[in-house]
Design a protein around this motif. Structure first.
Motif, PDB file in Angstrom:
ATOM      1  N   ASP A 192       0.837  -1.212   0.000  1.00 26.54           N
ATOM      2  CA  ASP A 192       0.000   0.000   0.000  1.00 26.54           C
ATOM      3  C   ASP A 192       0.867   1.256   0.000  1.00 26.54           C
ATOM      4  N   LEU A 193       1.888   1.203   0.855  1.00 29.23           N
ATOM      5  CA  LEU A 193       2.767   2.357   1.003  1.00 29.23           C
ATOM      6  C   LEU A 193       3.531   2.616  -0.298  1.00 29.23           C
ATOM      7  N   GLN A 194       3.996   1.532  -0.869  1.00 31.96           N
ATOM      8  CA  GLN A 194       4.747   1.662  -2.124  1.00 31.96           C
ATOM      9  C   GLN A 194       3.847   2.230  -3.227  1.00 31.96           C
ATOM     10  N   GLN A 195       2.591   1.783  -3.260  1.00 31.44           N
ATOM     11  CA  GLN A 195       1.634   2.315  -4.247  1.00 31.44           C
ATOM     12  C   GLN A 195       1.411   3.812  -4.015  1.00 31.44           C
ATOM     13  N   ALA A 196       1.268   4.178  -2.748  1.00 33.40           N
ATOM     14  CA  ALA A 196       1.059   5.601  -2.433  1.00 33.40           C
ATOM     15  C   ALA A 196       2.277   6.401  -2.865  1.00 33.40           C
ATOM     16  N   LEU A 197       3.477   5.921  -2.519  1.00 35.06           N
ATOM     17  CA  LEU A 197       4.698   6.683  -2.811  1.00 35.06           C
ATOM     18  C   LEU A 197       4.969   6.756  -4.312  1.00 35.06           C
ATOM     19  N   SER A 198       4.405   5.824  -5.069  1.00 32.73           N
ATOM     20  CA  SER A 198       4.615   5.860  -6.528  1.00 32.73           C
ATOM     21  C   SER A 198       3.979   7.120  -7.137  1.00 32.73           C
ATOM     22  N   HIS A 199       3.077   7.765  -6.414  1.00 27.51           N
ATOM     23  CA  HIS A 199       2.473   9.012  -6.909  1.00 27.51           C
ATOM     24  C   HIS A 199       3.254  10.243  -6.435  1.00 27.51           C
ATOM     25  N   ALA A 200       4.386  10.013  -5.742  1.00 30.25           N
ATOM     26  CA  ALA A 200       5.221  11.101  -5.203  1.00 30.25           C
ATOM     27  C   ALA A 200       4.370  12.162  -4.482  1.00 30.25           C
ATOM     28  N   PRO A 201       3.560  11.738  -3.515  1.00 36.98           N
ATOM     29  CA  PRO A 201       2.724  12.744  -2.822  1.00 36.98           C
ATOM     30  C   PRO A 201       3.612  13.675  -1.988  1.00 36.98           C
ATOM     31  N   PRO A 202       3.364  14.974  -2.027  1.00 34.29           N
ATOM     32  CA  PRO A 202       4.135  15.886  -1.179  1.00 34.29           C
ATOM     33  C   PRO A 202       3.820  15.682   0.305  1.00 34.29           C
ATOM     34  N   HIS A 203       2.639  15.087   0.598  1.00 42.20           N
ATOM     35  CA  HIS A 203       2.206  14.914   1.989  1.00 42.20           C
ATOM     36  C   HIS A 203       1.439  13.609   2.113  1.00 42.20           C
ATOM     37  N   ALA A 243      12.894   7.301   3.394  1.00 37.08           N
ATOM     38  CA  ALA A 243      13.688   6.950   2.211  1.00 37.08           C
ATOM     39  C   ALA A 243      13.156   7.691   0.975  1.00 37.08           C
ATOM     40  N   ALA A 244      11.871   8.055   0.998  1.00 38.94           N
ATOM     41  CA  ALA A 244      11.281   8.783  -0.146  1.00 38.94           C
ATOM     42  C   ALA A 244      11.385  10.303   0.055  1.00 38.94           C
ATOM     43  N   GLY A 245      12.151  10.733   1.070  1.00 41.65           N
ATOM     44  CA  GLY A 245      12.377  12.179   1.258  1.00 41.65           C
ATOM     45  C   GLY A 245      11.284  12.877   2.048  1.00 41.65           C
ATOM     46  N   HIS A 247       9.397  13.609   5.859  1.00 41.11           N
ATOM     47  CA  HIS A 247       9.715  13.606   7.281  1.00 41.11           C
ATOM     48  C   HIS A 247       8.448  13.492   8.105  1.00 41.11           C
ATOM     49  N   ARG A 248       8.531  12.675   9.160  1.00 42.70           N
ATOM     50  CA  ARG A 248       7.381  12.526  10.052  1.00 42.70           C
ATOM     51  C   ARG A 248       7.383  13.738  10.983  1.00 42.70           C
ATOM     52  N   TYR A 249       6.618  14.776  10.622  1.00 39.61           N
ATOM     53  CA  TYR A 249       6.683  16.005  11.414  1.00 39.61           C
ATOM     54  C   TYR A 249       5.613  16.038  12.491  1.00 39.61           C
ATOM     55  N   GLU A 250       4.667  15.103  12.404  1.00 45.10           N
ATOM     56  CA  GLU A 250       3.605  14.987  13.402  1.00 45.10           C
ATOM     57  C   GLU A 250       3.312  13.509  13.536  1.00 45.10           C
ATOM     58  N   ILE A 251       2.638  13.120  14.613  1.00 40.81           N
ATOM     59  CA  ILE A 251       2.493  11.699  14.921  1.00 40.81           C
ATOM     60  C   ILE A 251       1.936  10.888  13.717  1.00 40.81           C
ATOM     61  N   SER A 252       1.040  11.500  12.911  1.00 40.13           N
ATOM     62  CA  SER A 252       0.456  10.782  11.771  1.00 40.13           C
ATOM     63  C   SER A 252       0.757  11.433  10.427  1.00 40.13           C
ATOM     64  N   ALA A 253       1.630  12.456  10.383  1.00 39.00           N
ATOM     65  CA  ALA A 253       1.792  13.227   9.140  1.00 39.00           C
ATOM     66  C   ALA A 253       3.244  13.227   8.661  1.00 39.00           C
ATOM     67  N   TYR A 254       3.401  13.035   7.368  1.00 41.15           N
ATOM     68  CA  TYR A 254       4.714  12.914   6.725  1.00 41.15           C
ATOM     69  C   TYR A 254       4.709  13.879   5.547  1.00 41.15           C
ATOM     70  N   ALA A 255       5.800  14.677   5.414  1.00 33.75           N
ATOM     71  CA  ALA A 255       5.791  15.644   4.305  1.00 33.75           C
ATOM     72  C   ALA A 255       7.190  15.865   3.758  1.00 33.75           C
ATOM     73  N   ARG A 256       7.214  16.219   2.468  1.00 35.80           N
ATOM     74  CA  ARG A 256       8.461  16.742   1.895  1.00 35.80           C
ATOM     75  C   ARG A 256       8.643  18.156   2.411  1.00 35.80           C
ATOM     76  N   ASP A 257       9.905  18.651   2.323  1.00 36.78           N
ATOM     77  CA  ASP A 257      10.156  20.022   2.776  1.00 36.78           C
ATOM     78  C   ASP A 257       9.256  20.986   2.024  1.00 36.78           C
TER      79      ASP A 257
END
Ligand SMILES: C[S@@+](CC[C@H](N)C(=O)[O-])C[C@H]1O[C@@H](n2cnc3c(N)ncnc32)[C@H](O)[C@@H]1O
Ligand code: SF4
Length: 412
Positions: A192-203, A243-245, A247-257
């Protein structure tokens, strides 16, 4: 107009300045109710009363203006429910109704929640043209079996189509995923994660499925992965997103800079928000108090009350002043969710309390290895992040034996 007198009278807090202000707009309908969901969402009637609801939102906002007079808004979040059921024309009208009544900051972030399977091609482009700057898509999973197990109306191919169209039309967007789903294996989560990351989501927002009271799943609980498996899944999520760039900036949220969600950051930093729409929550600061409001949850009641001049409070079902004793816990419920924690100065500015109000629990948290702190900041440790609710609960107001904590002051 709301009676401002009770908000303005002297009180025990001293807020030297007011925090940033955000606007939340709730659109309460969905194609059908998901079995795990306890949000204020209702199966949509055959014909959505879009125009009537927009009229009510306009009246609700107008009635609330005295509470936020002169303050700029730095983000808007149109959430639900399934806001993408509303037409792009309606979203355009909503945004122009808002712009005509409140001052939006030049770089105002405007997010709309959209569900796969609720749009035809080019709908996202039309939302972009209507003024939406950020889309948040409720994908949950890219696995057809798991999507069915959690009662979603869409399938994996619709989830991919939605993510792809969001990437084409928006400079920034979010995908919501859930994990620890009924019968889910670690390998399925990794896929699931790999499928999500294949869309290069910023968040990415990734939530552990919880069984909420008063939901279908609470009455008919599915078999869920055990705790160790869920922890292993979370480790996997943190490692693969990093690894996809991201960062876990909140307990449930991950974002590119540069792609953190400004609106949600404002909640976690204990900023202010006005919430309009059925069941919407607000948190508003004044010189001497912090007030929470809740609108009527039932969309019909909301529609009836938003314009009703016979009700001075209109669609506001309750208005409550947060007591001095409850403020530290309320602040920590939000701020300790952030990877970088909070500054002591922010705590004082946003609660109007002195640092002595939290010195004892901070010392306890430090002794237990749940936080690091210096004279400027408090930051949860890895352990603090893993045991977040234990950490937060250190800030609960002490309850004298045999007594409930003092009741909050009701303003309406
Ligand atoms: C306000 S909901 C609505 C978003 C949108 N209507 C949807 O369902 O796609 C925002 C997100 O909360 C998460 N969520 C809702 N109920 C949850 C639950 N019981 N456990 C974990 N996450 C949940 C889902 O990921 C969902 O996308
Ligand atoms: S679509 Fe979203 S808001 Fe609607 S019922 Fe499902 S989870 Fe809840």
């Amino acid at each position: 107009m709301q009676d401002l007198a009770h908000y303005m009278r002297p009180g025990t807090l001293q807020l030297g300045s007011l925090p940033p202000l955000a606007l939340y707009v709730h659109l309460p309908w969905c194609l059908r109710k998901c079995p795990y969901c306890d949000f204020n969402s209702h199966a949509a009637p055959e014909a959505l009363p879009e125009a009537q609801y927009l009229d009510a939102l306009q009246a609700d906002l107008e009635h609330s203006l005295p509470l936020i007079w002169g303050r700029g808004v730095h983000s808007i979040f149109i959430g639900g429910g399934t806001p993408s059921l509303f037409s792009p024309q309606s979203i355009e009208r909503l945004l122009s109704d808002i712009r005509a009544r409140v001052r939006l900051e030049a770089d105002c972030e405007i997010t709309l929640e959209a569900n796969p399977g609720t749009f035809e091609k080019d709908r996202f482009r039309a939302f972009r043209a209507a003024g939406v700057t950020r889309l948040s898509i409720g994908v949950q999973s890219f696995n057809d079996r798991l999507l069915q197990a959690i009662g979603r109306v869409h399938d994996a191919s619709q989830a991919h189509a939605a993510a792809q169209e969001a990437a084409e039309c928006f400079e920034t967007f979010n995908l919501d995923l859930m994990y620890a789903l009924p019968g889910q294996t670690e390998a399925e989560l990794a896929h699931d994660l790999q499928q999500a990351l294949s869309h290069a989501p910023p968040h990415l927002s990734v939530y552990h499925l919880t069984l909420e009271p008063n939901t279908w799943f609470a009455k008919h609980p599915p078999v869920l992965p055990d705790e160790d498996t869920a922890y292993a899944m979370l480790d996997r999520i943190t490692a693969d997103t990093l690894a996809a760039g991201m960062h876990r900036y909140e307990i449930s949220a991950y974002a590119r800079d540069g792609h953190r969600c400004r609106h949600n950051l404002n909640y976690w930093q204990f900023g202010d928000y006005l919430g309009i729409g059925a069941g919407a929550h607000s948190k508003l600061s004044f010189a001497h108090r912090v007030v929470r409001q809740v609108r009527h949850r039932d969309p019909r009641l909301y529609l009836q009350t938003a314009h009703d001049p016979a009700r001075p409070e209109r669609a506001v079902a309750s208005s409550t002043e947060v007591s001095r004793q409850d403020l530290p816990f309320e602040y920590m419920l939000n701020a300790l969710r952030l990877r970088h924690g909070f500054s002591l100065q922010d705590f004082q500015e946003r609660t109007g309390l002195p640092l002595s109000a939290i010195e004892a629990p901070l010392r306890e948290a430090e002794t237990r290895g749940l936080i690091h702190r210096d004279w400027q900041r408090v930051v949860p440790t890895e352990r603090g992040f893993d045991f977040l609710s234990d950490l937060q609960s250190l800030f609960l107001p002490p309850e004298p034996e045999g007594l409930q904590s003092p009741p909050q002051t009701h303003l309406t």
